[in-house]
Motif scaffolding. Structure first.
Motif, mmCIF file in Angstrom:
data_model
loop_
_atom_site.group_PDB
_atom_site.id
_atom_site.type_symbol
_atom_site.label_atom_id
_atom_site.label_comp_id
_atom_site.label_asym_id
_atom_site.label_seq_id
_atom_site.Cartn_x
_atom_site.Cartn_y
_atom_site.Cartn_z
ATOM 1 N N ALA A 97 0.838 -1.208 0.000
ATOM 2 C CA ALA A 97 0.000 0.000 0.000
ATOM 3 C C ALA A 97 0.874 1.260 0.000
ATOM 4 C CB ALA A 97 -0.917 0.001 1.212
ATOM 5 N N LYS A 98 2.145 1.104 0.443
ATOM 6 C CA LYS A 98 3.040 2.268 0.505
ATOM 7 C C LYS A 98 4.081 2.236 -0.607
ATOM 8 C CE LYS A 98 2.526 2.846 5.454
ATOM 9 N NZ LYS A 98 3.014 2.290 6.719
ATOM 10 N N HIS A 99 3.965 1.269 -1.529
ATOM 11 C CA HIS A 99 4.964 1.109 -2.586
ATOM 12 C C HIS A 99 4.506 1.866 -3.836
ATOM 13 C CE1 HIS A 99 7.655 -0.648 -5.485
ATOM 14 N NE2 HIS A 99 8.267 -1.353 -4.558
ATOM 15 N N GLU A 100 5.406 2.711 -4.366
ATOM 16 C CA GLU A 100 5.016 3.609 -5.464
ATOM 17 C C GLU A 100 4.730 2.870 -6.773
ATOM 18 O OE1 GLU A 100 7.958 3.223 -4.199
ATOM 19 O OE2 GLU A 100 9.454 3.139 -5.800
ATOM 20 N N LEU A 101 5.134 1.616 -6.895
ATOM 21 C CA LEU A 101 4.886 0.886 -8.141
ATOM 22 C C LEU A 101 3.650 -0.017 -8.049
ATOM 23 C CD1 LEU A 101 8.566 -0.055 -9.128
ATOM 24 C CD2 LEU A 101 7.174 1.864 -9.933
ATOM 25 N N PHE A 102 2.942 0.072 -6.922
ATOM 26 C CA PHE A 102 1.722 -0.717 -6.742
ATOM 27 C C PHE A 102 0.479 0.165 -6.869
ATOM 28 C CE2 PHE A 102 2.682 -5.066 -5.104
ATOM 29 C CZ PHE A 102 4.055 -5.013 -5.234
ATOM 30 N N VAL A 103 -0.596 -0.428 -7.370
ATOM 31 C CA VAL A 103 -1.896 0.264 -7.390
ATOM 32 C C VAL A 103 -2.935 -0.661 -6.752
ATOM 33 C CG1 VAL A 103 -1.444 1.658 -9.441
ATOM 34 C CG2 VAL A 103 -2.411 -0.635 -9.712
ATOM 35 N N CYS A 104 -4.056 -0.057 -6.378
ATOM 36 C CA CYS A 104 -5.122 -0.851 -5.785
ATOM 37 C C CYS A 104 -6.102 -1.262 -6.889
ATOM 38 C CB CYS A 104 -5.833 -0.017 -4.722
ATOM 39 S SG CYS A 104 -7.095 -0.947 -3.876
ATOM 40 N N LEU A 105 -6.353 -2.563 -6.995
ATOM 41 C CA LEU A 105 -7.228 -3.062 -8.068
ATOM 42 C C LEU A 105 -8.601 -2.405 -8.036
ATOM 43 C CD1 LEU A 105 -6.646 -6.920 -8.218
ATOM 44 C CD2 LEU A 105 -5.806 -5.158 -9.773
ATOM 45 N N ASN A 106 -9.093 -2.122 -6.856
ATOM 46 C CA ASN A 106 -10.424 -1.512 -6.718
ATOM 47 C C ASN A 106 -10.468 -0.146 -7.383
ATOM 48 O OD1 ASN A 106 -9.259 -3.023 -4.375
ATOM 49 N ND2 ASN A 106 -11.430 -3.332 -3.947
ATOM 50 N N ASP A 107 -9.320 0.542 -7.447
ATOM 51 C CA ASP A 107 -9.267 1.876 -8.050
ATOM 52 C C ASP A 107 -9.172 1.829 -9.572
ATOM 53 O OD1 ASP A 107 -9.303 2.849 -5.489
ATOM 54 O OD2 ASP A 107 -7.132 3.101 -5.368
ATOM 55 N N ARG A 128 1.237 -4.797 -8.702
ATOM 56 C CA ARG A 128 2.081 -3.966 -9.540
ATOM 57 C C ARG A 128 1.261 -3.329 -10.669
ATOM 58 N NH1 ARG A 128 7.894 -3.964 -8.782
ATOM 59 N NH2 ARG A 128 7.838 -3.126 -10.891
ATOM 60 N N ARG A 129 1.593 -2.053 -10.934
ATOM 61 C CA ARG A 129 0.797 -1.241 -11.865
ATOM 62 C C ARG A 129 0.649 -1.896 -13.240
ATOM 63 N NH1 ARG A 129 3.716 3.629 -11.805
ATOM 64 N NH2 ARG A 129 2.646 4.160 -9.892
ATOM 65 N N GLU A 130 1.772 -2.427 -13.795
ATOM 66 C CA GLU A 130 1.709 -3.036 -15.141
ATOM 67 C C GLU A 130 0.816 -4.265 -15.132
ATOM 68 O OE1 GLU A 130 4.340 -2.420 -13.122
ATOM 69 O OE2 GLU A 130 6.169 -2.722 -14.278
ATOM 70 N N ALA A 131 0.872 -5.029 -14.041
ATOM 71 C CA ALA A 131 0.053 -6.243 -13.945
ATOM 72 C C ALA A 131 -1.428 -5.866 -13.860
ATOM 73 C CB ALA A 131 0.473 -7.068 -12.726
ATOM 74 N N ALA A 132 -1.730 -4.795 -13.128
ATOM 75 C CA ALA A 132 -3.127 -4.338 -13.011
ATOM 76 C C ALA A 132 -3.646 -3.863 -14.364
ATOM 77 C CB ALA A 132 -3.215 -3.211 -11.982
ATOM 78 N N ALA A 133 -2.816 -3.127 -15.114
ATOM 79 C CA ALA A 133 -3.239 -2.619 -16.425
ATOM 80 C C ALA A 133 -3.521 -3.786 -17.376
ATOM 81 C CB ALA A 133 -2.159 -1.704 -17.000
#
Ligand SMILES: [Zn+2]
Length: 256
Positions: free
Chosen positions: A46-56, A69-74
């Motif tokens: 939750a505090k890592h700049e390369l992670f995003v929340c799937l719900n968002d 990870r942002r790329e994995a979420a995209a």
């Protein structure tokens, strides 16, 4: 003299660029968290700049907050959008994603001590530590060795292979096996492997990232195997930790 000093300057510049690139590659893969901590799940996503929340990003989940990870979420969003177009009513949700070292330790130690049952059995009745570990390892990883530490792996819908053999689960699974590769996803725990965890039809991995993490994990294990088999890491770590690389690497060729 001039030529020589120019040549030295060029050489120094090349070395500087190369070493900066090396640093940049490492930090772009792991971000602000040291590689070993990222690879073994010892950080807060939750505090890592390369992670995003799937719900968002609009991916359905089981109502928990899932940081990946942002790329994995995209890539998962693209996959989900394509699936939804073809199958507007078939359920699709992320059941689990990132799990940290401590979450995995809770599962492992619970199964080891019998406070968490495995298929209705308390495994603390198995006296031989290696046999007990092998039972847990049918479906659960040792802390520090789970692909879920990496933020690029997802469990979809239901953690039960039967779910994917009939009805809506079957439609989803057939679609995923035919199409997920196009979005960068592979399935690590397929049938027909010679060892490792049991088949997990629910587990999918974003390969462009996960392959790099796998290489990083193996490099770390080769350098410091004791980091996985020291006494006190988790229940039975000193007696069973050497099994870790077998399970980490017994995966489908598409994920290697
Ligand atoms: Zn999984």
């Amino acid at each position: 003299m001039n030529h020589a000093s120019s040549a030295v300057k060029v050489l120094v510049a090349v070395i500087l660029i190369a070493s900066c690139r090396g640093v940049a590659d490492e930090s772009s893969l792991y971000g602000s968290v040291p590689a070993v901590r990222h690879l073994t799940g010892r950080f807060d996503p939750a505090k890592h700049e390369l992670f995003v929340c799937l719900n968002d990003v609009g991916i359905p989940t089981n109502n928990r907050r899932h940081y990946v990870r942002r790329e994995a979420a995209a890539a998962l969003k693209d996959l989900y959008t394509a699936f939804r177009k073809e199958h507007p009513t078939i359920p699709f949700w992320v059941q689990s994603s990132f799990r940290g070292f401590d979450d995995q330790k809770y599962i492992w130690d619970g199964k080891w001590t019998g406070t968490i049952e495995v298929a209705g059995h308390r495994l603390n009745t198995i006296r031989d530590p290696r046999k007990r570990a092998l039972e847990i390892l049918k479906y659960s990883a040792m802390p520090g060795t789970s692909r879920h530490h990496w933020g690029a792996d997802f469990d979809i819908n239901v953690l039960n292979n039967n779910y994917f053999e009939t009805g809506e689960g079957r439609v989803l699974y057939r679609w995923l096996t035919a199409n997920a590769g196009r979005y960068g996803f592979c399935q690590p725990y397929t049938a027909g492997r010679s060892g490792g965890y049991s088949v997990e039809k629910w587990h999918w991995s974003y390969a462009p990232l996960a392959k790099k993490f796998l290489a990083g994990w193996n490099a770390h294990y080769r350098k410091s195997p004791g980091d996985f088999s020291r006494e006190g890491l988790f229940c039975g770590s000193d007696l069973t930790g050497d099994l870790a690389p077998v399970y980490v690497n017994s995966i489908d060729a598409a994920c290697e």
